[in-house]
Design a protein around this motif. Structure first.
Motif, mmCIF file in Angstrom:
data_model
loop_
_atom_site.group_PDB
_atom_site.id
_atom_site.type_symbol
_atom_site.label_atom_id
_atom_site.label_comp_id
_atom_site.label_asym_id
_atom_site.label_seq_id
_atom_site.Cartn_x
_atom_site.Cartn_y
_atom_site.Cartn_z
ATOM 1 N N ASN A 102 0.855 -1.184 0.000
ATOM 2 C CA ASN A 102 0.000 0.000 0.000
ATOM 3 C C ASN A 102 0.891 1.233 0.000
ATOM 4 O O ASN A 102 1.526 1.567 1.011
ATOM 5 N N VAL A 120 -1.237 5.701 2.382
ATOM 6 C CA VAL A 120 -2.065 5.251 3.499
ATOM 7 C C VAL A 120 -3.417 5.941 3.494
ATOM 8 O O VAL A 120 -4.442 5.360 3.865
ATOM 9 N N ALA A 145 -5.778 4.064 1.326
ATOM 10 C CA ALA A 145 -5.966 2.647 1.612
ATOM 11 C C ALA A 145 -7.288 2.445 2.343
ATOM 12 O O ALA A 145 -7.780 3.325 3.061
ATOM 13 N N THR A 146 -7.806 1.274 2.164
ATOM 14 C CA THR A 146 -9.071 0.926 2.789
ATOM 15 C C THR A 146 -8.793 0.294 4.140
ATOM 16 O O THR A 146 -7.943 -0.606 4.252
ATOM 17 N N ILE A 147 -9.490 0.808 5.226
ATOM 18 C CA ILE A 147 -9.301 0.293 6.579
ATOM 19 C C ILE A 147 -10.169 -0.945 6.757
ATOM 20 O O ILE A 147 -11.375 -0.911 6.492
ATOM 21 N N ARG A 148 -9.531 -2.012 7.151
ATOM 22 C CA ARG A 148 -10.272 -3.235 7.422
ATOM 23 C C ARG A 148 -10.906 -3.172 8.815
ATOM 24 O O ARG A 148 -12.101 -3.403 8.971
ATOM 25 N N GLN A 176 -10.219 -1.114 13.069
ATOM 26 C CA GLN A 176 -9.478 -0.152 13.885
ATOM 27 C C GLN A 176 -9.857 -0.368 15.363
ATOM 28 O O GLN A 176 -11.034 -0.492 15.692
ATOM 29 N N THR A 182 -4.730 0.025 13.803
ATOM 30 C CA THR A 182 -5.530 0.151 12.562
ATOM 31 C C THR A 182 -5.026 -0.882 11.550
ATOM 32 O O THR A 182 -3.824 -0.905 11.241
ATOM 33 N N TYR A 191 -5.319 -2.285 7.638
ATOM 34 C CA TYR A 191 -5.753 -1.900 6.285
ATOM 35 C C TYR A 191 -5.934 -3.153 5.419
ATOM 36 O O TYR A 191 -5.315 -4.195 5.667
#
Length: 563
Positions: free
Chosen positions: A291, A294, A297-300, A302, A356, A358
């Motif tokens: 990635n 940041v 980027a997509t957060i998976r 948190q 967090t 990603y």
């Protein structure tokens, strides 16, 4: 002698009647005459039948005994002559009656054909077992398939064998049906791949649960025509070879179409070779990429954790009074919370944890390469020199200019789809073509032409027949008829014999003329021409007196004839 010739009248020959002449013919002559007449009649009849006889051609072949008997019975009723070939394999009729006879037999439903289809079900017997019903159904299905396959123009005969297993309730023991097809093709005919596949799918679609892979097709020589979806051991397939050939031929046509207007017809020779890849390849790839940004980027997920600790220790002047335990809680009377004597808690330590996660940048790719990809194309082009004619009419061959060759090279590259990265190659050469030596075809003489030979044979039949009849008539029959109807000689004839030594003297005594014989005796001569000739009986008596030996020989010959 001259006087005798002048004075003796000649008795004319007496013609005989037909029956009177036959009565006097010897027996051996009569037999020869009858044999000659009979032979002439036989030759005339046989020759006429031979001339009028026509060639026989096949009416039907490969008939069953039942159909053959029915057709022969109908031909007999129609008064159509017929013949059998050796072994009875075919029925022959005159060539001029083949089509008419076929149409008349077809109107009566003949031949019915030796293959029996679902007609077996029409005559189903009462009380037949399930096994018999299954066998009749299978035979009828095979017969219907045979009729359908024989309707193809290239198939002369066919046989179909079906292997249908018994149904079972156990799934593991279930077996699928299979079929075998044996084809007899017409001489010189073949089946291409599409036609074979058509027969395979025709059979597979007619039998329940029959897969096309379980159908085998063979020809009369035992060659397997169906490949059941598999290629040959050497990896070659007729469809693939045809595809390569189509690519090469289409490329050659494009090049020739662009060169012919420039150079003229038959002034360029083009050959193309194509390398085609028929391999089947499939690829699947899974790629992970880092990635880079940041913020994009997509957060998976948190997670945030916060912890804080406090303290309740004593405060004030140290001593006994300040270290007393806390007193009992008491509620204020007025409802107001009073000030507690306990000191408030003071935070001592504070802790925060934040994590967090990603999403991972992953790429999954499934690739299937196309079949029949052109790997490389090579082309060779040969150009003929230009032909120029000078003022005197003399032709000369002039090579093409380098500029023209370069232009043609560029045109051919575009026409063939030249790709340098693919490894294509092109070679253009300019040279003088050798003149094609045309084979001199001699004209067939008129006496060797088929039509003239056939006409000569037809005329030769009639000429031979006429010559044979003429020979029999003039060489056999006519001499026999002459002998039968030959004119009878005069009954008596007096011959005057003369010799140099004995010459009779004429005398005029009583109006008679006497001549001397061999023995010296005197023989009265015939009366003069003016007098009436004597009767035949008197002449016969006179001849008997004069020459008894001759008369005896004549009587002896008559007796021998009667015997």
């Amino acid at each position: 002698m001259e006087a005798l010739a002048e004075g003796t009248p000649q008795t004319p020959a007496v013609p005989l009647g037909p029956w009177q002449g036959l009565a006097r013919v010897p027996a051996r002559h009569l037999v020869a005459l009858m044999v000659g007449i009979a032979g002439m009649i036989a030759v005339a009849v046989g020759g006429w039948l031979w001339i009028e006889s026509s060639d026989y051609k096949v009416l039907f072949s490969n008939l069953s005994d039942k159909d053959g008997g029915a057709i022969v019975a109908v031909l007999t009723q129609m008064n159509v002559p017929y013949k059998y070939t050796e072994g009875g394999a075919a029925i022959l009729v005159p060539a001029d009656k083949v089509h008419d006879t076929r149409l008349r037999l077809a109107s009566q439903g003949l031949p019915k054909g030796g293959t029996v289809g679902f007609e077996l079900v029409d005559n189903q017997k009462f009380g037949a077992t399930q096994f018999q019903e299954q066998i009749n159904y299978q035979r009828g299905l095979e017969g219907e398939l045979v009729k359908s396959i024989q309707s193809l123009s290239v198939v002369q005969a066919a046989r179909v064998h079906l292997a249908i297993p018994k149904p079972t309730v156990f799934l593991r023991e279930q077996q699928g049906p299979s079929a075998s097809v044996l084809l007899t093709l017409y001489p010189g005919k073949t089946l291409d791949r599409a036609q074979v596949n058509g027969i395979v799918y025709l059979v597979a679609s007619s039998v329940p649960s029959l897969a096309p892979a379980n159908v085998s097709v063979l020809d009369q020589s035992g060659a397997l025509l169906s490949k059941n979806g598999e290629a040959d051991n050497n990896g070659l397939d007729a469809t693939q070879l045809s595809y390569v050939k189509d690519i090469e031929q289409s490329t050659i046509r494009r090049i020739q179409d662009i060169l012919e207007p420039i150079l003229g017809p038959n002034n360029a020779r083009v050959q193309v070779s194509a390398d085609v890849d028929f391999s089947r390849t499939e690829a699947m790839s899974e790629t992970f990429k880092p990635n880079g940004d940041v913020t994009s980027a997509t957060i998976r997920n948190q997670q945030l954790n916060e912890a804080m600790t406090t303290s309740t220790t004593a405060q004030g002047v140290p001593g006994a009074l300040s270290n007393q335990p806390p007193g009992n809680a008491s509620a204020p009377i007025d409802g107001k919370v009073g000030t507690s004597s306990q000191p408030p808690a003071v935070p001592v330590n504070t802790r925060k944890d934040q994590s967090t996660n990603y999403e991972v940048d992953k790429t999954i790719q499934h690739t299937r390469a196309p079949v029949g990809t052109i790997k490389r194309i090579t082309a060779a082009v040969v150009l003929n020199n230009r032909v120029k004619v000078d003022e005197n009419g003399k032709t000369t061959s002039v090579p093409l200019a380098p500029q023209e060759i370069e232009q043609i090279n560029a045109l051919v590259r575009e026409a063939m789809g030249y790709n340098k990265a693919r490894g294509d190659s092109l070679n253009v050469v300019n040279t003088a073509f050798n003149p094609v030596e045309r084979e001199v075809v001699l004209e067939t003489p008129w006496w060797k032409q088929r039509d003239n030979i056939a006409m000569a044979k037809e005329i030769g039949r009639y000429v031979l027949f006429a010559a044979l009849l003429a020979y029999l008539f003039f060489a056999v029959l006519r001499p026999s008829l002459k002998k039968v109807f030959k004119a009878d000689p005069p009954p008596a004839e007096v011959k005057a014999l003369e010799s140099d030594s004995t010459i009779a003297e004429e005398r005029a005594a009583e109006g008679e003329v006497v001549v001397a014989g061999e023995g010296g005796e005197e023989i009265p001569a015939l009366p003069p021409a003016e007098e009436t000739p004597p009767e035949p009986l008197q002449l016969a008596k006179q001849l008997a007196r004069e020459d008894p030996r001759k008369v005896a020989n004549i009587v002896k010959s008559w007796v021998n004839q009667d015997e």
